[in-house]
Design a protein around this motif. Structure first.
Motif, PDB file in Angstrom:
ATOM      1  N   ALA A 253       5.031   7.128   2.807  1.00 38.98           N
ATOM      2  CA  ALA A 253       5.928   6.070   2.486  1.00 38.98           C
ATOM      3  C   ALA A 253       6.873   5.771   3.768  1.00 38.98           C
ATOM      4  O   ALA A 253       7.125   4.569   3.234  1.00 38.98           O
ATOM      5  CB  ALA A 253       6.585   6.746   1.358  1.00 38.98           C
ATOM      6  N   ALA A 254       7.503   6.502   4.226  1.00 42.24           N
ATOM      7  CA  ALA A 254       8.639   6.224   5.544  1.00 42.24           C
ATOM      8  C   ALA A 254       7.605   5.481   5.986  1.00 42.24           C
ATOM      9  O   ALA A 254       8.664   5.120   6.675  1.00 42.24           O
ATOM     10  CB  ALA A 254       9.171   8.099   5.629  1.00 42.24           C
ATOM     11  N   ALA A 255       7.142   6.119   6.270  1.00 42.13           N
ATOM     12  CA  ALA A 255       6.189   5.336   8.071  1.00 42.13           C
ATOM     13  C   ALA A 255       6.111   4.072   7.622  1.00 42.13           C
ATOM     14  O   ALA A 255       5.865   3.288   8.651  1.00 42.13           O
ATOM     15  CB  ALA A 255       4.836   5.931   8.316  1.00 42.13           C
ATOM     16  N   ILE A 256       5.473   3.750   5.841  1.00 45.05           N
ATOM     17  CA  ILE A 256       5.428   2.610   5.739  1.00 45.05           C
ATOM     18  C   ILE A 256       6.446   1.217   5.953  1.00 45.05           C
ATOM     19  O   ILE A 256       6.524   0.415   6.577  1.00 45.05           O
ATOM     20  CB  ILE A 256       4.969   2.620   3.923  1.00 45.05           C
ATOM     21  N   ASP A 257       7.226   2.472   5.426  1.00 40.51           N
ATOM     22  CA  ASP A 257       9.058   1.357   5.633  1.00 40.51           C
ATOM     23  C   ASP A 257       9.453   1.145   6.890  1.00 40.51           C
ATOM     24  O   ASP A 257      10.386   0.134   7.084  1.00 40.51           O
ATOM     25  CB  ASP A 257       9.976   2.320   4.648  1.00 40.51           C
TER      26      ASP A 257
ATOM     27  N   SER B 250       0.515  -0.957  -0.081  1.00 38.55           N
ATOM     28  CA  SER B 250      -0.078   0.026   0.234  1.00 38.55           C
ATOM     29  C   SER B 250       0.655   0.991   0.220  1.00 38.55           C
ATOM     30  O   SER B 250       0.230   2.444  -0.130  1.00 38.55           O
ATOM     31  CB  SER B 250      -0.469  -0.043   1.304  1.00 38.55           C
ATOM     32  N   LYS B 251       2.096   0.681   0.283  1.00 37.81           N
ATOM     33  CA  LYS B 251       2.966   1.888   0.222  1.00 37.81           C
ATOM     34  C   LYS B 251       2.848   3.009  -0.970  1.00 37.81           C
ATOM     35  O   LYS B 251       3.154   2.830  -2.210  1.00 37.81           O
ATOM     36  CB  LYS B 251       4.193   1.931   0.296  1.00 37.81           C
TER      37      LYS B 251
ATOM     38  N   LYS C 170       6.344  -5.350  11.724  1.00 39.33           N
ATOM     39  CA  LYS C 170       4.417  -4.875  11.751  1.00 39.33           C
ATOM     40  C   LYS C 170       4.133  -5.355  10.465  1.00 39.33           C
ATOM     41  O   LYS C 170       3.926  -4.885   9.653  1.00 39.33           O
ATOM     42  CB  LYS C 170       4.249  -4.316  12.432  1.00 39.33           C
ATOM     43  N   VAL C 171       2.463  -5.373  10.231  1.00 45.06           N
ATOM     44  CA  VAL C 171       1.713  -5.549   9.282  1.00 45.06           C
ATOM     45  C   VAL C 171       0.916  -3.888   9.589  1.00 45.06           C
ATOM     46  O   VAL C 171       0.457  -3.701  10.439  1.00 45.06           O
ATOM     47  CB  VAL C 171       0.892  -6.036   9.192  1.00 45.06           C
ATOM     48  N   PRO C 172       1.626  -3.290   8.112  1.00 46.86           N
ATOM     49  CA  PRO C 172       0.381  -1.606   8.103  1.00 46.86           C
ATOM     50  C   PRO C 172      -0.269  -1.235   7.530  1.00 46.86           C
ATOM     51  O   PRO C 172      -1.178  -2.143   6.290  1.00 46.86           O
ATOM     52  CB  PRO C 172       1.632  -0.730   7.316  1.00 46.86           C
ATOM     53  N   ILE C 173      -1.862  -0.681   7.719  1.00 49.74           N
ATOM     54  CA  ILE C 173      -2.239  -0.569   7.299  1.00 49.74           C
ATOM     55  C   ILE C 173      -3.098   0.975   7.216  1.00 49.74           C
ATOM     56  O   ILE C 173      -2.741   1.360   7.922  1.00 49.74           O
ATOM     57  CB  ILE C 173      -3.647  -1.453   7.138  1.00 49.74           C
ATOM     58  N   ILE C 174      -3.780   1.687   5.715  1.00 50.59           N
ATOM     59  CA  ILE C 174      -3.463   3.243   5.905  1.00 50.59           C
ATOM     60  C   ILE C 174      -4.630   3.061   6.013  1.00 50.59           C
ATOM     61  O   ILE C 174      -5.904   3.023   5.609  1.00 50.59           O
ATOM     62  CB  ILE C 174      -2.845   3.697   4.330  1.00 50.59           C
ATOM     63  N   VAL C 175      -4.993   4.609   6.732  1.00 50.21           N
ATOM     64  CA  VAL C 175      -5.994   4.780   7.261  1.00 50.21           C
ATOM     65  C   VAL C 175      -6.481   6.756   7.236  1.00 50.21           C
ATOM     66  O   VAL C 175      -5.742   6.625   7.918  1.00 50.21           O
ATOM     67  CB  VAL C 175      -6.674   4.571   8.787  1.00 50.21           C
ATOM     68  N   ASN C 176      -7.292   6.900   6.812  1.00 48.74           N
ATOM     69  CA  ASN C 176      -7.750   8.545   6.628  1.00 48.74           C
ATOM     70  C   ASN C 176      -8.263   8.919   8.020  1.00 48.74           C
ATOM     71  O   ASN C 176      -8.888   7.783   8.808  1.00 48.74           O
ATOM     72  CB  ASN C 176      -8.886   8.480   5.439  1.00 48.74           C
ATOM     73  N   ASP C 177      -7.813  10.477   8.588  1.00 47.65           N
ATOM     74  CA  ASP C 177      -8.041  10.644   9.302  1.00 47.65           C
ATOM     75  C   ASP C 177      -9.949  10.148  10.337  1.00 47.65           C
ATOM     76  O   ASP C 177     -10.325  10.634   9.428  1.00 47.65           O
ATOM     77  CB  ASP C 177      -7.081  12.330   9.815  1.00 47.65           C
ATOM     78  N   GLY C 178     -10.032  10.381  11.651  1.00 49.54           N
ATOM     79  CA  GLY C 178     -11.137  10.514  12.223  1.00 49.54           C
ATOM     80  C   GLY C 178     -11.285  10.282  12.949  1.00 49.54           C
ATOM     81  O   GLY C 178     -10.022   9.303  13.323  1.00 49.54           O
TER      82      GLY C 178
ATOM     83  N   LYS D 173      -9.938  -4.363   0.954  1.00 46.19           N
ATOM     84  CA  LYS D 173      -9.284  -5.476   1.761  1.00 46.19           C
ATOM     85  C   LYS D 173      -8.667  -4.808   3.201  1.00 46.19           C
ATOM     86  O   LYS D 173      -8.144  -5.750   3.593  1.00 46.19           O
ATOM     87  CB  LYS D 173      -8.632  -5.869   1.020  1.00 46.19           C
ATOM     88  N   ASP D 174      -8.238  -3.456   3.084  1.00 45.60           N
ATOM     89  CA  ASP D 174      -8.095  -2.958   4.711  1.00 45.60           C
ATOM     90  C   ASP D 174      -8.578  -2.875   5.443  1.00 45.60           C
ATOM     91  O   ASP D 174      -8.086  -3.476   6.489  1.00 45.60           O
ATOM     92  CB  ASP D 174      -7.517  -1.563   4.241  1.00 45.60           C
TER      93      ASP D 174
END
Length: 716
Positions: free
Chosen positions: A481-485, A309-310, A492-500, A648-649
């Motif tokens: 991108a750096a945070a995913i790296d 997802s990067k 760990k397993v990252p998923i991207i979440v928009n704010d809320g 899938k996220d």
């Protein structure tokens, strides 16, 4: 043989054939239709050649054979009959290896897992390198399957029923030394040794070509007579079945079927036993639960763990030193996983004593491992050396990334942000471990909001694999991108979440908790709520987990949310009454929905029946559906509003972060698991009975109408 490209073949001067797995265009040897057809064709050539005196099966890659191609299984489009026939052909080929009259040796380097292990088991002799990364095992249960190429039956005949059930259902991977002790391999060598030369030498000096189970006097260990008539054995399998049901509640067909294959196969000759296994395997492969588990665990979780997802176009960022602010359980856990990943850590708190306490938490966790023989004192010392306790902001000045993990209070977090940004370098990313406060709101305290991001870890950090990477309004793609790296670097397993508010997992899990509390107030017995939650596949009941979170904290979080629904306002008032009138706050204080007497097992507080008189007309199915539907519908609202970017996220986040039952595929897959039309009908029933929170958004209704009897989110 001109079209062979995955199996290399040669015959040496002593008449020993070498079959070397080297699957083209793949970093590992993986078993699929093409590779397996080539392997069987090649080994058949060696068997039929009178000049060949023995056969060595080896690998040109760093691993032996990593297992079957799960993408192929997920997209398998042939009939059950064709699948069964394929398995029986595979068994015929493997049995030909066993009965060919020529010694066959598996030279095992690296990994021999799943189908790779099964190929090795069909050989007459197994030599395994004791490289630290070498492992052998039947791991198919970890992805909703079980061994289908004779693994259950050969394990059974080598290890006996007890270890076979344990090793297969737990997907146990054994080191070379463990495998040698159990008799799964016959010899161990060092990585420096020429394993093929050792295999050849065994063929020339000792080579035998009969499997133990082909001897007429052979009997399965632990089954001295006919297994069906031996009460002790029958009792053992009955207990194993009962234990499996207690753990899975019948939700996982692969566990039920593998136990059946082992049980019924034990009473048969190996040839009939392989047929028994094949029939149960086919039944498993074609179940929707197995498809869901393969898709979720192998495809989506694997993709997320690899950083798929990067954002594109950014080089990999390497981190060396991480600053963690706040040395409580979360901060200490974050420091722990960073040190485990080889990174240096500054663990800062308001006092050096508190920071040292955080480091002591890490030491305590490692001490438990030492007592279980899982680490050494030298390794613990090296790990602890990577963590520097501190009470000074100046120690954060040379960190590559700073993670704030202080108490969930906006003013406190803002103060920490401002103080920290005075000392860290301009290009350093600043992350907050908040679980509920919007990142864009917290970023207002930052002088560089483009470098501000959320990294939401889960407790306990060292055990929970998920990290929500939360993007604020001004967070740049470069920062993301750096945070995913970084998340991948700490394994760990990252998923991207928009704010809320509440982001994804905290928000959705709140619906699970809320529904449990709502049912309690309606008079559904608390034991029923908790037991049904586990029966549907959740790891912990909503009332028990509320106690873990703490009712006071839950009330504080709800009180800060200006957008509560009427139902949530009612629940907030209920929580206030439970806390203020009844004095129940949670596990930490020893009394919440449960009582927590010292040195005794927790139990549900008996007074609930007086406060909320039990009703008798509840339905267990409805209790379970309410818990799951509440999460699923709110998850879709997260997708619909853009909080979650892809279905899938949501599935990955729900399985790894919430413990949502994996056999359903996750929160979005659950709609297709139930059946889209049936899901819509049941939701409408719940909405009419319990309120608007169960009503489907119009966009989801349209998706369901469009799908008809098909799938809403995924094609397979």
């Amino acid at each position: 043989m001109n079209n062979i490209k995955h199996i290399k073949y040669s015959i040496d001067k002593d008449g020993i054939a070498i079959l070397t797995w080297d699957v083209a265009d793949s970093p590992v040897n993986i078993m699929n239709e093409v590779a397996m057809a080539e392997f069987f064709s090649t080994i058949n050539q060696a068997i039929e050649d009178d000049a060949v005196k023995g056969i060595v099966i080896a690998s040109a890659k760093k691993d032996f054979i990593a297992g079957g191609d799960l993408k192929w299984f997920l997209n398998y489009d042939k009939s059950k009959e064709e699948c069964f026939e394929m398995l029986m052909q595979t068994n015929t080929h493997l049995r030909k290896i066993e009965t060919c009259g020529k010694p066959v040796v598996a030279a095992i380097n690296g990994l021999a897992l799943g189908g790779g292990c099964e190929v090795a088991l069909a050989c007459h002799h197994r030599i395994m390198s004791n490289h630290p990364k070498s492992q052998i095992g039947l791991v198919e249960c970890s992805v909703g399957l079980f061994p289908g190429a004779g693994g259950t039956q050969r394990f059974l005949r080598m290890l006996g029923s007890q270890k076979t059930i344990q090793y297969i259902t737990q997907s146990k991977k054994l080191t070379a030394e463990q495998a040698l002790k159990d008799g799964l391999v016959d010899a161990v060598c060092s990585p420096e040794d020429d394993i093929i030369a050792l295999a050849k030498n065994w063929i020339l000096t000792k080579g035998t070509c009969e499997q133990p189970w082909d001897n007429k006097r052979f009997k399965v260990p632990g089954t001295p007579l006919g297994v069906g008539q031996v009460s002790g054995v029958s009792e053992f399998f009955s207990v194993a079945n009962a234990m499996a049901y207690k753990t899975t509640h019948g939700n996982l067909p692969h566990i039920k079927n593998v136990l059946s294959a082992i049980y019924y196969g034990a009473a048969c000759h190996i040839n009939k036993a392989l047929e028994v296994e094949a029939r149960y395997f086919v039944d498993t492969l074609f179940s929707k639960e197995t498809k869901n588990i393969i898709r979720a665990s192998f495809l989506y979780i694997n993709d997320a763990a690899k950083g798929k997802s990067k954002p594109k176009g950014y080089d990999t960022v390497i981190f060396k030193k991480i600053g963690v602010i706040g040395a409580g359980m979360m901060g200490a856990g974050i420091a722990y996983v960073n040190a485990k990943a080889g990174l240096e850590v500054v663990l800062k708190d308001v006092s050096l004593e508190k920071a040292e306490n955080g480091k002591d938490y890490v030491k305590a966790q490692e001490q438990k491992k030492l007592e279980n023989g899982l680490t050494t004192r030298d390794k613990i010392e090296a790990l602890l050396q990577k963590i520097q306790p501190s009470d000074s902001d100046s120690d954060l000045a040379i960190c590559d990334l700073v993670i704030e993990a202080v108490f969930e209070n906006e003013k406190l977090k803002n103060s920490v942000t401002k103080e920290t940004e005075k000392v860290i370098q301009e290009d350093v990313i600043y992350a907050s471990n908040t679980s509920t406060i919007p990142i864009s709101k917290l970023a207002e305290a930052s002088s560089k909001p483009d470098k501000f991001i959320g990294l939401h870890f889960f407790s306990p950090v060292e055990k929970m694999p998920l990290v929500e990477v939360i993007v604020g309004k001004e967070t740049s793609d470069k920062t993301l991108a750096a945070a995913i790296d970084y998340v991948i670097a700490i394994r760990k397993v990252p998923i991207i979440v928009n704010d809320g508010r509440g982001f994804f997992t905290s928000r959705v899990f709140g619906k699970y908790i809320n529904e449990g509390i709502a049912m309690l107030t309606e008079g559904v017995p608390p034991a029923v709520i908790e037991n049904v939650a586990k029966k549907i596949g959740m790891p912990v009941g909503p009332l028990a987990v509320s106690d873990e979170v703490n009712l006071k904290l839950m009330l504080d979080i709800m009180s800060e949310d200006p957008n509560l629904t009427a139902h949530e306002i009612q629940l907030k008032n209920t929580l206030a009454t439970i806390i203020e009138v009844h004095g129940r706050t949670g596990k930490k204080e020893g009394k919440g929905f449960y009582d927590y007497p010292k040195n005794e097992k927790k139990s549900i507080w008996k007074e609930w029946t007086k406060i909320y008189p039990p009703q008798a007309d509840f339905e267990e199915e409805e209790v379970g559906k309410r818990l799951l539907f509440a999460m699923v519908i709110d998850s879709y609202k997260c997708l619909d509003s853009g909080v979650i970017r892809e279905p899938k996220d949501a599935d990955v986040g729900s399985i790894l972060g919430l413990g949502f039952p994996i056999h359903t595929g996750g929160v979005m897959s659950y709609i297709d698991y139930v059946g889209a039309e049936e899901f819509a009908v049941y939701s409408e029933k719940l909405a009419l009975k319990y309120g608007e929170r169960f009503a489907l958004p119009d966009s989801l209704k349209k998706r369901i109408e469009k799908a008809g009897t098909g799938r809403v989110f995924y094609n397979n």
